[in-house]
Design a protein around this motif. Structure first.
Motif, PDB file in Angstrom:
ATOM      1  N   LEU A 138      33.139 -36.748 -39.778  1.00 41.66           N
ATOM      2  CA  LEU A 138      34.040 -36.060 -40.700  1.00 41.66           C
ATOM      3  C   LEU A 138      33.418 -36.130 -41.967  1.00 41.66           C
ATOM      4  O   LEU A 138      33.823 -35.103 -42.868  1.00 41.66           O
ATOM      5  CB  LEU A 138      35.468 -37.008 -40.593  1.00 41.66           C
ATOM      6  N   MET A 139      32.794 -36.972 -42.410  1.00 38.92           N
ATOM      7  CA  MET A 139      32.365 -37.209 -43.889  1.00 38.92           C
ATOM      8  C   MET A 139      31.087 -36.224 -43.967  1.00 38.92           C
ATOM      9  O   MET A 139      31.014 -35.510 -44.930  1.00 38.92           O
ATOM     10  CB  MET A 139      31.428 -38.573 -44.131  1.00 38.92           C
ATOM     11  N   LEU A 140      30.308 -35.927 -43.280  1.00 43.40           N
ATOM     12  CA  LEU A 140      29.391 -34.944 -42.937  1.00 43.40           C
ATOM     13  C   LEU A 140      29.972 -33.489 -43.347  1.00 43.40           C
ATOM     14  O   LEU A 140      29.287 -32.581 -43.989  1.00 43.40           O
ATOM     15  CB  LEU A 140      28.236 -34.893 -42.036  1.00 43.40           C
ATOM     16  N   ALA A 141      30.939 -33.358 -42.530  1.00 45.37           N
ATOM     17  CA  ALA A 141      31.609 -31.904 -42.625  1.00 45.37           C
ATOM     18  C   ALA A 141      32.197 -31.651 -43.738  1.00 45.37           C
ATOM     19  O   ALA A 141      32.098 -30.694 -44.327  1.00 45.37           O
ATOM     20  CB  ALA A 141      32.631 -31.718 -41.530  1.00 45.37           C
ATOM     21  N   ALA A 142      33.116 -32.822 -44.409  1.00 39.82           N
ATOM     22  CA  ALA A 142      33.678 -32.640 -45.735  1.00 39.82           C
ATOM     23  C   ALA A 142      32.464 -32.254 -46.749  1.00 39.82           C
ATOM     24  O   ALA A 142      32.781 -31.626 -47.893  1.00 39.82           O
ATOM     25  CB  ALA A 142      34.482 -33.873 -46.317  1.00 39.82           C
ATOM     26  N   LEU A 143      31.570 -33.157 -46.872  1.00 40.59           N
ATOM     27  CA  LEU A 143      30.599 -32.981 -47.928  1.00 40.59           C
ATOM     28  C   LEU A 143      29.707 -31.625 -47.722  1.00 40.59           C
ATOM     29  O   LEU A 143      29.465 -30.844 -48.969  1.00 40.59           O
ATOM     30  CB  LEU A 143      29.416 -34.159 -47.761  1.00 40.59           C
ATOM     31  N   SER A 144      29.433 -31.223 -46.655  1.00 35.58           N
ATOM     32  CA  SER A 144      28.557 -30.013 -46.411  1.00 35.58           C
ATOM     33  C   SER A 144      29.471 -28.983 -47.009  1.00 35.58           C
ATOM     34  O   SER A 144      29.289 -27.885 -47.759  1.00 35.58           O
ATOM     35  CB  SER A 144      28.302 -29.752 -45.050  1.00 35.58           C
ATOM     36  N   ALA A 145      30.976 -28.961 -46.521  1.00 39.10           N
ATOM     37  CA  ALA A 145      31.833 -27.931 -47.243  1.00 39.10           C
ATOM     38  C   ALA A 145      32.098 -27.998 -48.540  1.00 39.10           C
ATOM     39  O   ALA A 145      31.972 -26.620 -49.157  1.00 39.10           O
ATOM     40  CB  ALA A 145      33.344 -27.756 -46.152  1.00 39.10           C
ATOM     41  N   ALA A 146      32.085 -29.231 -49.114  1.00 36.76           N
ATOM     42  CA  ALA A 146      32.135 -29.294 -50.458  1.00 36.76           C
ATOM     43  C   ALA A 146      31.059 -28.490 -51.311  1.00 36.76           C
ATOM     44  O   ALA A 146      31.146 -28.038 -52.540  1.00 36.76           O
ATOM     45  CB  ALA A 146      32.295 -30.480 -50.870  1.00 36.76           C
ATOM     46  N   ALA A 147      29.804 -28.654 -50.524  1.00 37.63           N
ATOM     47  CA  ALA A 147      28.601 -28.257 -51.483  1.00 37.63           C
ATOM     48  C   ALA A 147      28.701 -26.720 -51.737  1.00 37.63           C
ATOM     49  O   ALA A 147      27.930 -26.203 -52.448  1.00 37.63           O
ATOM     50  CB  ALA A 147      27.379 -28.548 -50.736  1.00 37.63           C
ATOM     51  N   ILE A 148      29.259 -25.862 -50.848  1.00 37.65           N
ATOM     52  CA  ILE A 148      29.501 -24.507 -50.748  1.00 37.65           C
ATOM     53  C   ILE A 148      30.683 -24.083 -51.181  1.00 37.65           C
ATOM     54  O   ILE A 148      30.907 -22.763 -50.887  1.00 37.65           O
ATOM     55  CB  ILE A 148      28.785 -23.861 -49.540  1.00 37.65           C
ATOM     56  N   ALA A 149      31.596 -24.972 -51.844  1.00 39.67           N
ATOM     57  CA  ALA A 149      33.122 -24.635 -51.946  1.00 39.67           C
ATOM     58  C   ALA A 149      32.973 -23.462 -53.085  1.00 39.67           C
ATOM     59  O   ALA A 149      32.099 -23.495 -54.048  1.00 39.67           O
ATOM     60  CB  ALA A 149      34.044 -25.679 -52.270  1.00 39.67           C
ATOM     61  N   LEU A 204      37.110 -27.711 -53.454  1.00 43.30           N
ATOM     62  CA  LEU A 204      35.810 -28.688 -53.956  1.00 43.30           C
ATOM     63  C   LEU A 204      36.761 -30.190 -53.804  1.00 43.30           C
ATOM     64  O   LEU A 204      35.998 -31.266 -53.544  1.00 43.30           O
ATOM     65  CB  LEU A 204      35.139 -28.435 -55.368  1.00 43.30           C
ATOM     66  N   LEU A 205      37.701 -30.236 -54.631  1.00 37.88           N
ATOM     67  CA  LEU A 205      38.419 -31.588 -54.913  1.00 37.88           C
ATOM     68  C   LEU A 205      38.860 -32.166 -53.645  1.00 37.88           C
ATOM     69  O   LEU A 205      38.856 -33.380 -53.387  1.00 37.88           O
ATOM     70  CB  LEU A 205      39.577 -31.241 -56.125  1.00 37.88           C
ATOM     71  N   LEU A 206      39.570 -31.161 -53.041  1.00 34.53           N
ATOM     72  CA  LEU A 206      40.243 -31.704 -51.631  1.00 34.53           C
ATOM     73  C   LEU A 206      39.133 -32.293 -50.648  1.00 34.53           C
ATOM     74  O   LEU A 206      39.282 -33.312 -49.957  1.00 34.53           O
ATOM     75  CB  LEU A 206      41.016 -30.711 -50.808  1.00 34.53           C
ATOM     76  N   LEU A 207      38.165 -31.613 -50.681  1.00 37.47           N
ATOM     77  CA  LEU A 207      36.922 -32.017 -49.672  1.00 37.47           C
ATOM     78  C   LEU A 207      36.147 -33.097 -50.169  1.00 37.47           C
ATOM     79  O   LEU A 207      35.765 -34.212 -49.359  1.00 37.47           O
ATOM     80  CB  LEU A 207      35.964 -30.971 -49.437  1.00 37.47           C
ATOM     81  N   LEU A 208      36.160 -33.350 -51.535  1.00 36.09           N
ATOM     82  CA  LEU A 208      35.465 -34.663 -52.141  1.00 36.09           C
ATOM     83  C   LEU A 208      36.445 -35.607 -51.785  1.00 36.09           C
ATOM     84  O   LEU A 208      35.847 -36.795 -51.547  1.00 36.09           O
ATOM     85  CB  LEU A 208      35.208 -34.213 -53.480  1.00 36.09           C
TER      86      LEU A 208
END
Length: 622
Positions: free
Chosen positions: A120-131, A137-141
């Motif tokens: 879950l953390m990898l998914a959130a951080l990867s999606a935040a990197a290209i938001a 960005l804030l929700l995923l971070l």
């Protein structure tokens, strides 16, 4: 760059994100079966490889917006975003290998929970990197930070609960500051899309306020001193795979935020922005290295060195901001290329170090270096990976840390030569601060490897250590090998970074002309031991015969284990000389800190974190 024979990178990213979420769900549902957890770790590995392939294709893509197929998730693609995605994928591959190798020693339900949170953390951080907008960005971070909290309190002892509580409070503060910063932007731009924010001019007073709020908010996630309190505790308390993601992925998103705010979204920065970032960077680098030397907990020591390298990367970002303000393109180029290259290099050598430390902990049960010793003979592959990571961290040639720090030095030298009193004052001082940081890192290499890997084992657990299984060994050997590749291949890799930031071929050539040939340095370093061997071979026949044999004189005492140098003894002179600086670690009185860690408030925050995580998951899936 898109290659026609390769799969569409956006489709690969979609498959990776869906895979991360699917394997996270299956890890929680199938937790009672350890073998299934190991197979699901293999799924995480495949998702990280898919992300790596997609990031490699997007590295040189021009800035543009797109949507992931099927998910309809809006993304912003640029070279820097793709680089961060690549870094996260590399960390994910190493963490997945470690998880596969260690899951057999974990409690079944704990292993499933750990695997789910990592996915879950990898998914959130990867999606935040290209938001492509601030809200996503804030929700995923925030989602990634909550996953980090539950990874820290994974082992529910008092130390882990306190570390997790510190992380929870600080990151909520960081999120609050970022919400205020982007709310101020929204009042003028009426949008949170990054493309709209770039095109909207803001009043100077508002720009300055937004920059300071965002610098503090992203600085908490990045671990910039004095907002770093969560970093050492969390790296020591969380599993090694999670600590790798903290250092290599979560903190890098904080750096991405500082870079976006300082160099991209708010337009050309004024000079004082860059100087502020440079001063914070120099302080973070120096004090991170200084505090690391006092630590005996191996992973806590490495966490302070993460802070040191965050400061070095920030020196590159701050130097680029100063270069833009002074209209010095070479300063901007050297600083930004050096900072981005060091961002990649740090993720490689810190993955090798943290996972090697985790492997030692798996095999011996030890975190305290004072109880280790002799591991180079008992765990040779782990010791080699640890040594390579330490040498790269100390920026010694010919490894990758040297190549990126050399570019940052060049940027600081260009700053020193810039017209005006500011450059003549700050440039040399910052270069000296970076040199002192390097000296502290070299001392740490001697301390860690000498105490942990050389000499005799200091306890029974260290004496009984054996080399870890293949997956655990690969988890730290792979990034160690990449440290060698990136160091020796720096003359060919650095022009790619110049291209990544949009430099022309002529500008790239001016940067390449100042490079030191790391392959030549490697050849010279390898050739240096040949000279004494040749001298010995030449004069061997004239050597006097050995006439007296006996044991070495030991001042009248037989050798004992207590005579071996310890981590405490190694750092004691520095502790005495720098005592006032070490006192700064306790600048907040206990009367302010202790009430925040009372049992009732800790329990309330843990429940609040669970509720917030559930709400964010519902929002993300919706």
């Amino acid at each position: 760059m898109f290659y026609p024979i390769a799969p569409d990178p956006l489709s690969l990213l979609t498959l990776a994100f869906v895979g991360y979420l699917l394997f996270a769900l299956l890890s929680w549902l199938l937790a009672p079966w350890p073998r299934v957890n190991a197979l699901l770790g293999g799924g995480t590995l495949l998702c990280a490889i898919a992300t790596l392939l997609a990031a490699g294709q997007l590295l040189f893509a021009p800035l543009h917006s797109a949507r992931l197929p099927w998910l309809r998730y809006a993304v912003e693609i640029s070279g820097i975003n793709a680089l961060l995605l690549l870094v996260m994928a590399l960390c994910g591959i190493c963490a997945a290998l470690y998880h596969i190798g260690s899951v057999a020693k974990l409690n079944a339900s704990a292993g499933g929970r750990l695997g789910g949170l990592i996915n879950l953390m990898l998914a959130a951080l990867s999606a935040a990197a290209i938001a492509d907008n601030a809200l996503a960005l804030l929700l995923l971070l925030e989602l990634a930070a909550l996953c980090g909290y539950f990874l820290i309190v994974h082992a529910p002892n008092a130390k882990s609960l306190r570390a997790g509580h510190s992380q929870f409070l600080l990151m909520r503060l960081g999120t609050l500051l970022l919400v205020i910063a982007f709310a101020l932007i929204y009042t003028h731009s009426h949008s949170l899309q990054f493309s709209v924010i770039r095109a909207t001019p803001l009043p100077d007073a508002l720009r300055n306020g937004v920059f300071l709020l965002a610098l503090a908010g992203f600085g908490i996630f990045a671990g910039v001193m004095p907002l770093h309190a969560w970093v050492p505790q969390s790296h020591s308390s969380a599993p090694a795979s999670a600590a790798t993601l903290f250092s290599g992925a979560l903190m890098k998103v904080g750096l991405l935020g500082i870079l976006k705010i300082g160099l991209d979204l708010l337009g050309t920065p004024p000079l004082w922005w860059g100087l502020l970032v440079l001063l914070l960077a120099a302080g973070t680098a120096f004090f991170g290295g200084l505090y690391a030397l006092m630590e005996h907990d191996l992973r806590r020591l490495l966490a302070y060195h993460t802070l040191e390298n965050i400061g070095i990367i920030l020196l590159g970002i701050g130097g680029a901001m100063v270069g833009m303000a002074l209209q010095q393109p070479l300063l901007t180029a050297f600083a930004l290329i050096g900072g981005l290259f060091h961002l990649l290099n740090h993720s490689l050598f810190k993955s090798a170090l943290l996972l090697a430390a985790g492997t030692i902990e798996q095999q011996t049960g030890l975190k305290d270096m004072e109880k280790m010793g002799g591991l180079a003979r008992l765990m040779p592959w782990t010791a080699i990976s640890l040594l390579i990571g330490l040498v790269a961290m100390a920026a010694l040639p010919p490894l990758n840390g040297f190549a990126s720090e050399w570019l940052i030095y060049q940027g600081l030298f260009h700053f020193s030569a810039a017209p005006g009193f500011i450059g003549h004052l700050f440039g040399p001082l910052l270069a000296v601060a970076l040199a002192l940081t390097g000296a502290l890192a070299v001392m740490c290499v001697s301390k860690v490897f000498g105490v942990a890997c050389l000499g005799a084992p200091r306890c029974a657990a260290a004496a009984q250590a054996v080399q870890a299984n293949l997956c655990l060994t690969l988890s730290h050997a792979l990034p160690a090998l990449l440290c060698l590749v990136c160091g020796l291949g720096a003359p060919w890799i650095i022009p790619l970074f110049a291209r990544l930031i949009g430099m022309t071929a002529e500008q790239s050539l001016s940067v390449s002309d100042t490079l030191v040939s790391t392959p030549l340095i490697a050849i010279l370093l390898l050739a240096m031991p040949l000279l004494p061997l040749l001298i010995a071979a030449r004069y061997q026949t004239r050597r006097q015969p050995r006439r007296v044999q006996g044991s070495a004189w030991t001042c009248g005492y037989g050798h004992e284990e207590a005579m071996v140098i310890t981590a405490t003894g190694f750092a004691q002179p520095l502790r005495v000389m720098c005592a006032p600086l070490y006192q700064l670690r306790r600048w907040l009185p206990g009367s302010l800190i202790n009430p925040l860690h009372c049992n009732a408030f800790v329990a309330f925050c843990r429940g609040l974190a669970a509720v917030e995580l559930a709400v964010l998951l519902v929002v993300a899936f919706a």
